[in-house]
Each structure stands twice: as C-alpha cells, then as structure tokens.
Design a protein around this motif. Sequence first.
Motif, mmCIF file in Angstrom:
data_model
loop_
_atom_site.group_PDB
_atom_site.id
_atom_site.type_symbol
_atom_site.label_atom_id
_atom_site.label_comp_id
_atom_site.label_asym_id
_atom_site.label_seq_id
_atom_site.Cartn_x
_atom_site.Cartn_y
_atom_site.Cartn_z
ATOM 1 N N UNK A 74 0.856 -1.186 0.000
ATOM 2 C CA UNK A 74 0.000 0.000 0.000
ATOM 3 C C UNK A 74 0.897 1.242 0.000
ATOM 4 N N UNK A 75 1.454 1.594 -1.162
ATOM 5 C CA UNK A 75 2.393 2.721 -1.224
ATOM 6 C C UNK A 75 1.810 4.010 -0.663
ATOM 7 N N UNK A 76 2.575 4.649 0.204
ATOM 8 C CA UNK A 76 2.278 5.966 0.762
ATOM 9 C C UNK A 76 1.035 5.993 1.668
ATOM 10 N N UNK A 111 -12.683 -1.618 4.258
ATOM 11 C CA UNK A 111 -11.328 -1.092 4.389
ATOM 12 C C UNK A 111 -11.299 0.325 3.845
ATOM 13 N N UNK A 112 -10.650 1.231 4.573
ATOM 14 C CA UNK A 112 -10.393 2.587 4.106
ATOM 15 C C UNK A 112 -8.900 2.857 4.265
ATOM 16 N N UNK A 113 -8.244 3.291 3.202
ATOM 17 C CA UNK A 113 -6.837 3.648 3.262
ATOM 18 C C UNK A 113 -6.613 5.029 2.678
ATOM 19 N N UNK A 114 -5.818 5.845 3.357
ATOM 20 C CA UNK A 114 -5.569 7.220 2.918
ATOM 21 C C UNK A 114 -4.083 7.386 2.630
ATOM 22 N N UNK A 115 -3.731 7.591 1.374
ATOM 23 C CA UNK A 115 -2.332 7.770 1.011
ATOM 24 C C UNK A 115 -1.973 9.252 1.053
ATOM 25 N N UNK A 116 -0.817 9.531 1.626
ATOM 26 C CA UNK A 116 -0.400 10.924 1.803
ATOM 27 C C UNK A 116 0.033 11.533 0.467
ATOM 28 N N UNK A 146 1.998 15.050 -6.747
ATOM 29 C CA UNK A 146 1.084 13.966 -7.132
ATOM 30 C C UNK A 146 0.214 13.615 -5.923
ATOM 31 N N UNK A 147 -0.978 14.226 -5.808
ATOM 32 C CA UNK A 147 -1.789 14.098 -4.582
ATOM 33 C C UNK A 147 -2.199 12.662 -4.274
ATOM 34 N N UNK A 148 -2.501 12.446 -2.979
ATOM 35 C CA UNK A 148 -2.885 11.125 -2.506
ATOM 36 C C UNK A 148 -4.312 10.755 -2.853
ATOM 37 N N UNK A 176 -13.088 10.710 -7.659
ATOM 38 C CA UNK A 176 -13.551 12.090 -7.782
ATOM 39 C C UNK A 176 -12.740 13.073 -6.957
ATOM 40 N N UNK A 177 -11.877 12.585 -6.052
ATOM 41 C CA UNK A 177 -11.122 13.491 -5.189
ATOM 42 C C UNK A 177 -9.698 12.990 -4.983
ATOM 43 N N UNK A 178 -8.720 13.863 -5.266
ATOM 44 C CA UNK A 178 -7.319 13.612 -4.942
ATOM 45 C C UNK A 178 -6.919 14.629 -3.890
ATOM 46 N N UNK A 179 -6.270 14.166 -2.803
ATOM 47 C CA UNK A 179 -6.011 15.024 -1.652
ATOM 48 C C UNK A 179 -4.509 15.203 -1.442
ATOM 49 N N UNK A 180 -4.056 16.468 -1.449
ATOM 50 C CA UNK A 180 -2.661 16.800 -1.203
ATOM 51 C C UNK A 180 -2.354 16.708 0.289
ATOM 52 N N UNK A 181 -1.236 16.060 0.626
ATOM 53 C CA UNK A 181 -0.836 15.872 2.031
ATOM 54 C C UNK A 181 -1.990 15.276 2.846
#
Length: 276
Positions: free
Chosen positions: A47-49, A64-69, A81-83, A105-110
């Motif tokens: 699960x990179x990042x 399962x919910x995973x949030x990549x930084x 390259x947002x998470x 629908x959503x890419x999140x920075x940091x």
Amino acid sequence: MTLVRIPGTMNFLATQRFYPGFNSARCRIVKETFNGNGWDQSIVGDFPYVHRFDIIPHENGLWFVGCSIANSKKNTDDWTDPGKVLVGNYNDNKERVEGLHALDDTRLTKNHGYKNMGDYSLITSADGIYRLDYPTTSDDWKLTKLSNKETSDIAAADINNDGKAEYLAIEGFHGSYIRIYNDQFKTLYYSEPKTPFGHAIWGGNIGKNQYFVFGFRQGAQNLELIGSKDGDITTQIIDKQVGPSNATIFSKDNKLYLLSANRESNEVAIYHITDF
C-alpha cells in the motif's frame, strides 16, 4: 504509522515501511496474529504511501479505508502527485483487501489525518476537511468537503455539553495553530500565539465531561488540556517542554491516566488524573 485491531480478536493490522519521511513507496500492511505466546506475521499487501487506514465493521463484514499521503514522490518534499482515498472489503480469512479501488472524484494533497466517527469518517489534507460516508443499499462511498482550511489532524469531543461534537483541528501540515469548530464547522476558537509542529491530539471523556488533549512538538512543546466553561474555550497546561507526539486517556482499577509519548524529552509519561 497505523495499527488497527481486528474486531472481536487480539489480532491487528499495521503499516510497515512508511519511512523514510513521507517518501514511502515501499509501505505495506501486515496482519499480526496472536498464537498464545507471541505473534505470527503475514503480509496483507503493498500500500504505497498509505499513512492512515481503518477497518470498519458492518453487517456483511469489514470495509477497508486507506488514505495515502501522496500517490508518488520524487523526494520527501515533493507533493505534486496528490494522494488517494482507497476503499474495499477486508477478508480476514484470506488476509487481504478485496475490490480495492480509489475514489476517483477526489485527490487530496498531504492527505494526513483520519478520524472514525462511527457512522462516517473524517479525512484531513491540505485541501481541507472531508466527510467519508460509507456505502448503503442505495448509495456508494461518498466524500463531502466540510472545510477548505489546510488541516493536518482532527479530533472530536463535546466539550461544551450541548449534545453535539466540537472538532479540534491542527491547522497547516503539522501546523502552527489549532482551530476548534462547532458541529457545523463554524470556528469557535483559533489559537494564539504561534508555535510550530502541532502533533499530539485526542478528544473524549475525562471523568464526567469531555475534553481535548493537545501538544506541540516544537516551540513551547507544552501538553495541554482544552475544555469549555460558561461558553468560553479554556486551556490548562499539563506539562511544559516535553514535545508530545501522541496522547491518549485510559482507565485501570477505577483510576484515570493520561499516557503521552513525549518525543522531544525522550520519555513515555503516565499522568494520574484526579479531580475530574
């Protein structure tokens, strides 16, 4: 970076290889199974990042919910390259996540902070605070933006006893300020003076009332208790110049304690809580 207990067991899932820094392309999730004397480890997957993750019980299993930084990084300080928010179904018998996919629908920075609220989750990033609603028989996963302020982490507690949650947010990425919102995400409090590297954050019951516990890792490095009295936000210093990274409340033998990982003073501290 994250450890989540599998409901009804002593076993847990945890991230490995998140370091160095936030440049964690080799990050993976493992399962630790208690064998009666120690722990057996198995690999759930790469699960990179992924900085935060969760498994959420429902009537048909575990989501399962995973949030990549980030999605990729050239170096530690590259945020171009947002998470992503990754979702799927965790199959504990097969020890893997099935149907894993990103919410496109959503890419999140940091994409840094996460809080399970029971019926939904809160996710924080440089783009703001988002509410993640879980799927139902009629609706799929849904992300809704609640605030556009850059936020590192968030905690919830009903500190004014009005029956509705207030939210304590670290503003900025490991930021220099804290902001307290009401249940409609209107600002109740904004901290002064500026001090860097907000990190330790917790919210919940201490005795008969609810409070926030908070600390900065740099600057004053204080560990603080935040509450409300007569409609005003109150702060109380628990300890000075300790630089806490994480804190939580626990009880044992009908006594309350605050456990704090005081990183900058190289100690794990246990504070006995009285008069609450």
